[in-house]
Design an enzyme around this catalytic site. Structure first.
Site, PDB file in Angstrom:
ATOM      1  N   ARG A   1     -11.832  14.195  16.461  1.00 19.89           N
ATOM      2  CA  ARG A   1     -10.753  13.342  15.966  1.00 19.89           C
ATOM      3  C   ARG A   1      -9.425  13.950  16.426  1.00 19.89           C
ATOM      4  NH1 ARG A   1     -14.708  10.826  15.264  1.00 19.89           N
ATOM      5  NH2 ARG A   1     -15.456   9.773  13.375  1.00 19.89           N
TER       6      ARG A   1
ATOM      7  N   ASN B   1      -4.539  10.673  10.457  1.00 22.63           N
ATOM      8  CA  ASN B   1      -3.374  11.365   9.888  1.00 22.63           C
ATOM      9  C   ASN B   1      -3.814  12.524   8.988  1.00 22.63           C
ATOM     10  OD1 ASN B   1      -0.500   9.345   9.460  1.00 22.63           O
ATOM     11  ND2 ASN B   1      -2.200   8.805  10.803  1.00 22.63           N
TER      12      ASN B   1
ATOM     13  N   GLY C   1       0.819  -1.222   0.000  1.00 19.51           N
ATOM     14  CA  GLY C   1       0.000   0.000   0.000  1.00 19.51           C
ATOM     15  C   GLY C   1       0.844   1.260   0.000  1.00 19.51           C
TER      16      GLY C   1
ATOM     17  N   TYR D   1     -15.596  -0.545   8.012  1.00 20.38           N
ATOM     18  CA  TYR D   1     -14.138  -0.342   7.905  1.00 20.38           C
ATOM     19  C   TYR D   1     -13.448  -0.778   9.190  1.00 20.38           C
ATOM     20  CZ  TYR D   1      -9.749   2.255   8.483  1.00 20.38           C
ATOM     21  OH  TYR D   1      -8.448   2.600   8.775  1.00 20.38           O
TER      22      TYR D   1
ATOM     23  N   ASN E   1     -14.841  18.544  14.443  1.00 24.06           N
ATOM     24  CA  ASN E   1     -14.762  18.778  13.002  1.00 24.06           C
ATOM     25  C   ASN E   1     -15.011  20.238  12.644  1.00 24.06           C
ATOM     26  OD1 ASN E   1     -14.167  16.100  12.435  1.00 24.06           O
ATOM     27  ND2 ASN E   1     -16.331  15.520  12.351  1.00 24.06           N
TER      28      ASN E   1
ATOM     29  N   LYS F   1     -11.066  12.109   2.147  1.00 25.74           N
ATOM     30  CA  LYS F   1     -10.936  12.262   3.597  1.00 25.74           C
ATOM     31  C   LYS F   1     -11.188  13.721   3.976  1.00 25.74           C
ATOM     32  CE  LYS F   1      -9.577   7.914   4.231  1.00 25.74           C
ATOM     33  NZ  LYS F   1      -8.879   7.471   3.092  1.00 25.74           N
TER      34      LYS F   1
ATOM     35  N   LYS G   1     -10.713  -3.781   9.830  1.00 30.09           N
ATOM     36  CA  LYS G   1      -9.365  -3.555  10.376  1.00 30.09           C
ATOM     37  C   LYS G   1      -9.166  -4.384  11.642  1.00 30.09           C
ATOM     38  CE  LYS G   1      -6.534  -1.020   9.247  1.00 30.09           C
ATOM     39  NZ  LYS G   1      -5.384  -1.231   8.324  1.00 30.09           N
TER      40      LYS G   1
ATOM     41  N   LEU H   1      -2.888  -0.374  -6.714  1.00 28.53           N
ATOM     42  CA  LEU H   1      -3.334   0.854  -7.382  1.00 28.53           C
ATOM     43  C   LEU H   1      -4.859   0.855  -7.543  1.00 28.53           C
ATOM     44  CD1 LEU H   1      -0.558   1.584 -10.071  1.00 28.53           C
ATOM     45  CD2 LEU H   1      -0.732   2.429  -7.720  1.00 28.53           C
TER      46      LEU H   1
ATOM     47  N   TYR I   1     -20.660  16.837   8.391  1.00 27.87           N
ATOM     48  CA  TYR I   1     -21.689  15.879   8.801  1.00 27.87           C
ATOM     49  C   TYR I   1     -22.308  16.286  10.142  1.00 27.87           C
ATOM     50  CZ  TYR I   1     -19.544  12.585   5.424  1.00 27.87           C
ATOM     51  OH  TYR I   1     -19.054  11.979   4.307  1.00 27.87           O
TER      52      TYR I   1
ATOM     53  N   THR J   1      -5.521   0.640  13.347  1.00 29.93           N
ATOM     54  CA  THR J   1      -6.133   1.974  13.494  1.00 29.93           C
ATOM     55  C   THR J   1      -6.735   2.155  14.886  1.00 29.93           C
ATOM     56  OG1 THR J   1      -7.966   3.389  12.738  1.00 29.93           O
ATOM     57  CG2 THR J   1      -8.259   1.034  12.425  1.00 29.93           C
ATOM     58  N   ASP J   2      -6.890   3.401  15.296  1.00 33.37           N
ATOM     59  CA  ASP J   2      -7.592   3.691  16.562  1.00 33.37           C
ATOM     60  C   ASP J   2      -9.061   3.277  16.477  1.00 33.37           C
ATOM     61  OD1 ASP J   2      -8.439   5.704  14.804  1.00 33.37           O
ATOM     62  OD2 ASP J   2      -7.925   7.379  16.123  1.00 33.37           O
ATOM     63  N   GLU J   3      -9.574   3.109  15.256  1.00 33.35           N
ATOM     64  CA  GLU J   3     -11.011   2.846  15.105  1.00 33.35           C
ATOM     65  C   GLU J   3     -11.398   1.445  15.588  1.00 33.35           C
ATOM     66  OE1 GLU J   3     -12.817   4.512  11.598  1.00 33.35           O
ATOM     67  OE2 GLU J   3     -11.204   5.975  11.387  1.00 33.35           O
TER      68      GLU J   3
HETATM   69  P1  NAD Z   1      -4.921   5.050   1.386  1.00 34.53           P
HETATM   70  O1  NAD Z   1      -6.325   4.656   1.071  1.00 34.53           O
HETATM   71  O2  NAD Z   1      -4.443   6.419   1.043  1.00 34.53           O
HETATM   72  O3  NAD Z   1      -3.914   4.027   0.679  1.00 34.53           O
HETATM   73  C1  NAD Z   1      -4.140   2.656   0.631  1.00 34.53           C
HETATM   74  C2  NAD Z   1      -3.201   2.057  -0.401  1.00 34.53           C
HETATM   75  O4  NAD Z   1      -3.392   0.635  -0.399  1.00 34.53           O
HETATM   76  C3  NAD Z   1      -3.492   2.530  -1.822  1.00 34.53           C
HETATM   77  O5  NAD Z   1      -2.283   2.856  -2.479  1.00 34.53           O
HETATM   78  C4  NAD Z   1      -4.166   1.332  -2.478  1.00 34.53           C
HETATM   79  O6  NAD Z   1      -3.935   1.242  -3.880  1.00 34.53           O
HETATM   80  C5  NAD Z   1      -3.519   0.180  -1.727  1.00 34.53           C
HETATM   81  N1  NAD Z   1      -4.353  -1.024  -1.723  1.00 34.53           N
HETATM   82  C6  NAD Z   1      -5.666  -1.129  -1.438  1.00 34.53           C
HETATM   83  N2  NAD Z   1      -6.079  -2.402  -1.544  1.00 34.53           N
HETATM   84  C7  NAD Z   1      -4.975  -3.121  -1.893  1.00 34.53           C
HETATM   85  C8  NAD Z   1      -4.753  -4.499  -2.144  1.00 34.53           C
HETATM   86  N3  NAD Z   1      -5.763  -5.391  -2.079  1.00 34.53           N
HETATM   87  N4  NAD Z   1      -3.512  -4.903  -2.466  1.00 34.53           N
HETATM   88  C9  NAD Z   1      -2.493  -4.012  -2.557  1.00 34.53           C
HETATM   89  N5  NAD Z   1      -2.658  -2.697  -2.345  1.00 34.53           N
HETATM   90  C10 NAD Z   1      -3.883  -2.260  -2.010  1.00 34.53           C
HETATM   91  O7  NAD Z   1      -4.736   4.744   2.935  1.00 34.53           O
HETATM   92  P2  NAD Z   1      -3.861   5.506   4.036  1.00 34.53           P
HETATM   93  O8  NAD Z   1      -4.640   6.641   4.569  1.00 34.53           O
HETATM   94  O9  NAD Z   1      -2.496   5.738   3.513  1.00 34.53           O
HETATM   95  O10 NAD Z   1      -3.820   4.398   5.181  1.00 34.53           O
HETATM   96  C11 NAD Z   1      -2.773   3.440   5.223  1.00 34.53           C
HETATM   97  C12 NAD Z   1      -3.028   2.470   6.346  1.00 34.53           C
HETATM   98  O11 NAD Z   1      -3.134   3.167   7.571  1.00 34.53           O
HETATM   99  C13 NAD Z   1      -4.322   1.685   6.201  1.00 34.53           C
HETATM  100  O12 NAD Z   1      -4.108   0.376   6.651  1.00 34.53           O
HETATM  101  C14 NAD Z   1      -5.289   2.421   7.114  1.00 34.53           C
HETATM  102  O13 NAD Z   1      -6.284   1.539   7.595  1.00 34.53           O
HETATM  103  C15 NAD Z   1      -4.351   2.860   8.218  1.00 34.53           C
HETATM  104  N6  NAD Z   1      -4.761   4.067   8.941  1.00 34.53           N
HETATM  105  C16 NAD Z   1      -4.956   5.234   8.272  1.00 34.53           C
HETATM  106  C17 NAD Z   1      -5.297   6.380   8.981  1.00 34.53           C
HETATM  107  C18 NAD Z   1      -5.488   7.707   8.285  1.00 34.53           C
HETATM  108  O14 NAD Z   1      -5.792   8.675   8.946  1.00 34.53           O
HETATM  109  N7  NAD Z   1      -5.289   7.818   6.993  1.00 34.53           N
HETATM  110  C19 NAD Z   1      -5.465   6.328  10.375  1.00 34.53           C
HETATM  111  C20 NAD Z   1      -5.281   5.105  11.022  1.00 34.53           C
HETATM  112  C21 NAD Z   1      -4.909   3.989  10.294  1.00 34.53           C
HETATM  113  P1  TYD Z   2     -12.594  11.022   7.787  1.00 31.06           P
HETATM  114  O1  TYD Z   2     -11.499  11.853   7.239  1.00 31.06           O
HETATM  115  O2  TYD Z   2     -13.469  10.260   6.848  1.00 31.06           O
HETATM  116  O3  TYD Z   2     -11.925  10.048   8.873  1.00 31.06           O
HETATM  117  P2  TYD Z   2     -12.605   9.006   9.915  1.00 31.06           P
HETATM  118  O4  TYD Z   2     -14.059   8.971   9.712  1.00 31.06           O
HETATM  119  O5  TYD Z   2     -11.955   7.716   9.558  1.00 31.06           O
HETATM  120  O6  TYD Z   2     -12.213   9.520  11.250  1.00 31.06           O
HETATM  121  O7  TYD Z   2     -13.553  11.936   8.644  1.00 31.06           O
HETATM  122  C1  TYD Z   2     -13.070  12.682   9.730  1.00 31.06           C
HETATM  123  C2  TYD Z   2     -14.247  13.332  10.430  1.00 31.06           C
HETATM  124  O8  TYD Z   2     -14.847  14.296   9.549  1.00 31.06           O
HETATM  125  C3  TYD Z   2     -15.344  12.344  10.782  1.00 31.06           C
HETATM  126  O9  TYD Z   2     -15.945  12.713  12.022  1.00 31.06           O
HETATM  127  C4  TYD Z   2     -16.348  12.516   9.667  1.00 31.06           C
HETATM  128  C5  TYD Z   2     -16.215  13.987   9.294  1.00 31.06           C
HETATM  129  N1  TYD Z   2     -16.492  14.309   7.873  1.00 31.06           N
HETATM  130  C6  TYD Z   2     -17.388  15.327   7.556  1.00 31.06           C
HETATM  131  O10 TYD Z   2     -17.965  15.983   8.441  1.00 31.06           O
HETATM  132  N2  TYD Z   2     -17.608  15.604   6.238  1.00 31.06           N
HETATM  133  C7  TYD Z   2     -16.996  14.910   5.235  1.00 31.06           C
HETATM  134  O11 TYD Z   2     -17.259  15.200   4.041  1.00 31.06           O
HETATM  135  C8  TYD Z   2     -16.078  13.855   5.575  1.00 31.06           C
HETATM  136  C9  TYD Z   2     -15.371  13.060   4.524  1.00 31.06           C
HETATM  137  C10 TYD Z   2     -15.848  13.599   6.921  1.00 31.06           C
END
Ligand code: NAD
Ligand code: TYD
Length: 346
Positions: free
Chosen positions: A214, A180, A10, A150, A249, A189, A154, A37, A207, A125-127
């Protein structure tokens, strides 16, 4: 432990691409980036390192045992980011989340146990804890109570990581990061979505009443934590990675509008997400005891993030004209048409 080659899964996504850049800048490791991808994977995220001799990209699915079994013996360590990662998409289509986040994780683990992997760092994830109620701050030993498809996927993936530790003595370490923010985050996001909409003078769809909380962790601070866990995390242990930057938010949205000098009249309160988690909150004592600290408080993290999107239109413009358009219309078209503006909602 001697690392020559790291298999990153990923790595073409948001956090994975930042982490690959971090590894290449700080270590002399060879890196194999296995990424399917999907809509979220983008090779532009790594355009600056694509020519590095130490970096190799393989397009493939972590659920494809043939590809995974071929790559695994070439690596000493695995850092696994690959996942379907967006809560709203999991509400629309939970099946793909189980396929990648649960089954795909199993395929990686199963190949790792047949290989000489020295360390398997899994990004959870924290979720997985579910929502925190009141002042509750989760600790690593707290039970899993995931509430979205989701989060449940996880949790299912992470539970297998623990099982492979117990059963096969696989050298695993688990990270449970908070939300992040930073460069290269797909604009589905919240923070990049709000930022880009504000830059474009389009409405910001908040929302419910925007009161969910968060913790906003700057991606470079997260990469520092993962670096530490890859090298010094205790085997079999899970580590919360929280920044202490908890905000509602609506506070996040107002901060974005302030930085960009845009009016609050862009805010729209739209129909809430189903099963919306109120708050995520974690103790990070355990990783701090390893010597980790953040370099970015809330304001610094937001400032850097928002300015990056303001300065990198060439990165997000092509994304917004593709699959994202359809997604946006499906997710927000009706909601925005029925929305309340900020002033009216009081
Ligand atoms: P992202 O959606 O930006 O990237 C995910 C990547 O995984 C993409 O490049 C996608 O092409 C690849 N992918 C998806 N399915 C695949 C598969 N079957 N095989 C190979 N590659 C695949 O996600 P992110 O925000 O960079 O998150 C990365 C990790 O961190 C994830 O495991 C997510 O659950 C975890 N995480 C993210 C956050 C956050 O805030 N973004 C917070 C906590 C945990
Ligand atoms: P998000 O970035 O989807 O992360 P997560 O739900 O995994 O924490 O959303 C962050 C917060 O923002 C969450 O409380 C949902 C809210 N949100 C909105 O209010 N409007 C939006 O369009 C999106 C995508 C999220």
């Amino acid at each position: 432990m001697t690392i020559h080659t790291v298999l990153v899964t990923g790595g073409a996504g948001f956090i994975g691409s930042n982490f690959i850049r971090h590894l290449l800048a700080n270590y002399n490791y060879d890196i194999i980036n296995l990424d399917k991808l999907t809509y979220a994977g983008n090779l532009e995220n790594l355009a600056d390192v694509a020519g590095d001799q130490r970096y190799r990209f393989v397009q493939g699915d972590i659920g494809d045992a043939e590809v995974v079994r071929e790559l695994m013996p070439q690596a000493d360590a695995v850092v696994s980011f690959a996942a379907e990662s967006h809560v709203d998409r999991s509400i629309e289509d939970p099946g793909t989340f189980i396929q990648t986040d649960v089954y795909g994780t199993f395929v990686l683990l199963d190949a790792a146990r047949r290989s000489d992997i020295e360390r398997f760092l899994h990004i959870s994830t924290d979720e997985v804890y579910g929502q925190s109620i009141g002042d509750q701050r989760f600790k690593e030993d707290d039970p899993f109570r995931p509430r979205s498809p989701y989060a449940a996927s996880k949790a299912g993936g992470e539970l297998q990581v623990h099982a492979f530790r117990e059963t096969y003595d696989l050298p695993v370490v688990i990270a449970r990061p908070a939300n992040n923010i930073g460069p290269y985050q797909y604009p589905e996001k919240a923070v990049p979505l709000f930022t880009i909409n504000a830059i474009e003078d389009e409405p910001l769809p908040v929302y419910g009443e925007g009161l969910q909380i968060r913790d906003r962790l700057y991606v470079d601070d997260h990469c520092k934590a993962l670096d530490l866990l890859l090298h010094e995390g205790e085997l079999g242990e899970a580590y919360n990675i929280s920044a202490g930057n908890e905000r509602t938010n609506i506070e996040v949205v107002k901060t974005i509008l302030d930085i960009l000098e845009k009016p609050t009249s862009l805010i729209r309160f739209v129909e809430d997400r189903l099963g919306h988690d109120e708050r995520y909150s974690m103790e990070a004592t355990k990783i701090r005891a390893l010597g980790w600290s953040t370099d970015h408080d809330f304001d610094a993290a937001m400032e850097k993030t928002v300015n990056w999107y303001r300065d990198h239109r060439e990165w997000w413009e092509p994304i917004r004209s593709g699959e994202y358009r359809e997604y946006y219309e499906r997710m927000y078209g009706r909601r925005l048409a029925e929305a309340k503006p900020y002033e009216e909602a009081g």
